[in-house]
Design a protein around this motif. Sequence first.
Motif, PDB file in Angstrom:
ATOM      1  N   MET A  14      45.242  51.146  19.470  1.00  0.00           N
ATOM      2  CA  MET A  14      46.616  50.990  19.011  1.00  0.00           C
ATOM      3  C   MET A  14      47.249  52.356  18.756  1.00  0.00           C
ATOM      4  O   MET A  14      46.562  53.318  18.391  1.00  0.00           O
ATOM      5  CB  MET A  14      46.649  50.179  17.721  1.00  0.00           C
ATOM      6  CG  MET A  14      46.490  48.682  17.939  1.00  0.00           C
ATOM      7  SD  MET A  14      48.016  47.900  18.526  1.00  0.00           S
ATOM      8  CE  MET A  14      49.019  47.943  17.033  1.00  0.00           C
ATOM      9  N   LEU A 120      56.308  49.857  13.320  1.00  0.00           N
ATOM     10  CA  LEU A 120      55.454  48.826  13.917  1.00  0.00           C
ATOM     11  C   LEU A 120      55.723  47.503  13.213  1.00  0.00           C
ATOM     12  O   LEU A 120      55.717  47.428  11.983  1.00  0.00           O
ATOM     13  CB  LEU A 120      53.974  49.204  13.749  1.00  0.00           C
ATOM     14  CG  LEU A 120      52.941  48.142  14.147  1.00  0.00           C
ATOM     15  CD1 LEU A 120      52.976  47.880  15.656  1.00  0.00           C
ATOM     16  CD2 LEU A 120      51.536  48.567  13.714  1.00  0.00           C
ATOM     17  N   VAL A 122      54.271  43.533  13.135  1.00  0.00           N
ATOM     18  CA  VAL A 122      53.111  42.710  13.499  1.00  0.00           C
ATOM     19  C   VAL A 122      53.467  41.252  13.280  1.00  0.00           C
ATOM     20  O   VAL A 122      54.108  40.895  12.274  1.00  0.00           O
ATOM     21  CB  VAL A 122      51.889  43.081  12.632  1.00  0.00           C
ATOM     22  CG1 VAL A 122      50.699  42.190  12.964  1.00  0.00           C
ATOM     23  CG2 VAL A 122      51.529  44.552  12.813  1.00  0.00           C
ATOM     24  N   TRP A 176      57.234  49.241  18.378  1.00  0.00           N
ATOM     25  CA  TRP A 176      56.321  48.269  18.962  1.00  0.00           C
ATOM     26  C   TRP A 176      56.321  46.992  18.124  1.00  0.00           C
ATOM     27  O   TRP A 176      56.513  47.025  16.914  1.00  0.00           O
ATOM     28  CB  TRP A 176      54.873  48.772  18.976  1.00  0.00           C
ATOM     29  CG  TRP A 176      54.675  50.138  19.523  1.00  0.00           C
ATOM     30  CD1 TRP A 176      54.534  50.501  20.840  1.00  0.00           C
ATOM     31  CD2 TRP A 176      54.567  51.359  18.773  1.00  0.00           C
ATOM     32  NE1 TRP A 176      54.341  51.851  20.946  1.00  0.00           N
ATOM     33  CE2 TRP A 176      54.371  52.409  19.695  1.00  0.00           C
ATOM     34  CE3 TRP A 176      54.612  51.659  17.418  1.00  0.00           C
ATOM     35  CZ2 TRP A 176      54.215  53.731  19.294  1.00  0.00           C
ATOM     36  CZ3 TRP A 176      54.480  52.981  17.008  1.00  0.00           C
ATOM     37  CH2 TRP A 176      54.280  53.994  17.945  1.00  0.00           C
ATOM     38  N   ALA A 178      53.394  44.066  17.665  1.00  0.00           N
ATOM     39  CA  ALA A 178      52.000  43.746  17.974  1.00  0.00           C
ATOM     40  C   ALA A 178      51.734  42.295  17.609  1.00  0.00           C
ATOM     41  O   ALA A 178      51.972  41.879  16.468  1.00  0.00           O
ATOM     42  CB  ALA A 178      51.062  44.661  17.200  1.00  0.00           C
ATOM     43  N   PRO A 185      45.529  40.097  24.973  1.00  0.00           N
ATOM     44  CA  PRO A 185      45.623  41.352  24.226  1.00  0.00           C
ATOM     45  C   PRO A 185      45.561  42.558  25.156  1.00  0.00           C
ATOM     46  O   PRO A 185      44.954  42.516  26.221  1.00  0.00           O
ATOM     47  CB  PRO A 185      44.410  41.300  23.298  1.00  0.00           C
ATOM     48  CG  PRO A 185      43.418  40.458  24.032  1.00  0.00           C
ATOM     49  CD  PRO A 185      44.235  39.418  24.743  1.00  0.00           C
ATOM     50  N   HIS A 187      45.660  45.943  23.360  1.00  0.00           N
ATOM     51  CA  HIS A 187      45.248  47.032  22.482  1.00  0.00           C
ATOM     52  C   HIS A 187      44.361  46.482  21.374  1.00  0.00           C
ATOM     53  O   HIS A 187      44.263  45.261  21.195  1.00  0.00           O
ATOM     54  CB  HIS A 187      46.466  47.733  21.865  1.00  0.00           C
ATOM     55  CG  HIS A 187      47.284  48.496  22.863  1.00  0.00           C
ATOM     56  ND1 HIS A 187      48.018  47.868  23.856  1.00  0.00           N
ATOM     57  CD2 HIS A 187      47.501  49.837  23.019  1.00  0.00           C
ATOM     58  CE1 HIS A 187      48.643  48.797  24.585  1.00  0.00           C
ATOM     59  NE2 HIS A 187      48.341  49.983  24.094  1.00  0.00           N
ATOM     60  N   PHE A 244      45.279  43.035  19.806  1.00  0.00           N
ATOM     61  CA  PHE A 244      46.709  42.754  19.737  1.00  0.00           C
ATOM     62  C   PHE A 244      47.309  42.798  21.147  1.00  0.00           C
ATOM     63  O   PHE A 244      46.870  43.598  21.976  1.00  0.00           O
ATOM     64  CB  PHE A 244      47.450  43.795  18.890  1.00  0.00           C
ATOM     65  CG  PHE A 244      47.073  43.819  17.446  1.00  0.00           C
ATOM     66  CD1 PHE A 244      47.712  42.999  16.535  1.00  0.00           C
ATOM     67  CD2 PHE A 244      46.092  44.699  16.998  1.00  0.00           C
ATOM     68  CE1 PHE A 244      47.375  43.039  15.179  1.00  0.00           C
ATOM     69  CE2 PHE A 244      45.760  44.760  15.650  1.00  0.00           C
ATOM     70  CZ  PHE A 244      46.398  43.918  14.741  1.00  0.00           C
ATOM     71  N   GLU A 245      48.299  41.994  21.378  1.00  0.00           N
ATOM     72  CA  GLU A 245      49.163  42.163  22.548  1.00  0.00           C
ATOM     73  C   GLU A 245      50.336  43.021  22.096  1.00  0.00           C
ATOM     74  O   GLU A 245      51.094  42.616  21.194  1.00  0.00           O
ATOM     75  CB  GLU A 245      49.646  40.816  23.069  1.00  0.00           C
ATOM     76  CG  GLU A 245      50.500  40.930  24.339  1.00  0.00           C
ATOM     77  CD  GLU A 245      50.911  39.576  24.894  1.00  0.00           C
ATOM     78  OE1 GLU A 245      51.501  39.542  25.983  1.00  0.00           O
ATOM     79  OE2 GLU A 245      50.639  38.539  24.241  1.00  0.00           O
ATOM     80  N   LEU A 246      50.485  44.199  22.688  1.00  0.00           N
ATOM     81  CA  LEU A 246      51.456  45.159  22.210  1.00  0.00           C
ATOM     82  C   LEU A 246      52.675  45.194  23.120  1.00  0.00           C
ATOM     83  O   LEU A 246      52.552  45.400  24.334  1.00  0.00           O
ATOM     84  CB  LEU A 246      50.840  46.551  22.139  1.00  0.00           C
ATOM     85  CG  LEU A 246      51.664  47.594  21.380  1.00  0.00           C
ATOM     86  CD1 LEU A 246      51.735  47.260  19.890  1.00  0.00           C
ATOM     87  CD2 LEU A 246      51.070  48.995  21.586  1.00  0.00           C
TER      88      LEU A 246
END
Length: 249
Positions: A14, A120, A122, A176, A178, A185, A187, A244-246
């Motif tokens: 990440m 970021l 999430v 980003w 996440a 995913p 990252h 994570f899918e970023l």
Amino acid sequence: MSEPAKETAPLEPMPEDWTRALAVVAHPDDLEYGCAAAVAAWTDAGREVTYVLATRGEAGIDTLEPAKCGPLREQEQRASAAVVGVDTVEFLDHRDGVIEYGTALRRDIAAAIRRHRPELVVTLNHRDTWGGVYWNTPDHVAVGRATLDAAGDAGNRWIFPELTEQGLEPWNGVKWVAVAGSVRPTHAVDATPGLERSVRSLLEHRTYIEVLTDEDPETYCRTFLTGNAQAAADRFGGRPAVPFELFSR
């Protein structure tokens, strides 16, 4: 919404060039099942993480009426967040179980983004299923999708101009978003340093867990979280990981 195929490529680390993160989910325990080990690693590194929950989880326990369940689950969530170094936990007071995707939800999340000004953001899996096998809940889908949209809304002064009138200036600094719990995913964060605290963090939701399973709560939490972290290890250099899918902005 179509479900993408599973990826097998190595997971990238990440990004680390940020100082503030905002985690937005539907219910108490969503982050603890999803990514608390990563949060622990981030706060250890001196980064600031804030939690925003759309509901208080008041409809989550069949044997406990919402008026009693909501305050209890809020208390457990605050204690859970503290275990991984999160001091600020906010609740948007949407109704558990019937969260509606739409402008009201987007506005509330955009307001939180403007208030906390993260780089970021999430959130949790916003797709229809978990891995194409288990049906996702409407609350998760609505909040995840609204969070992705609100990351852009927060930077546009002409969307929700009433927020500016309330003193919440536009924030276009989200780099980003996440998504934890994604089937695709890209990252990951090394789970090793924060794994033990993530177990203790999930254990703070004891009232919910004791209804959910007949297992010993600590055994249940440790097995679930360790298993998930190990499942990502093959794609992260053999290290247990929180994937994570970023999405970049």
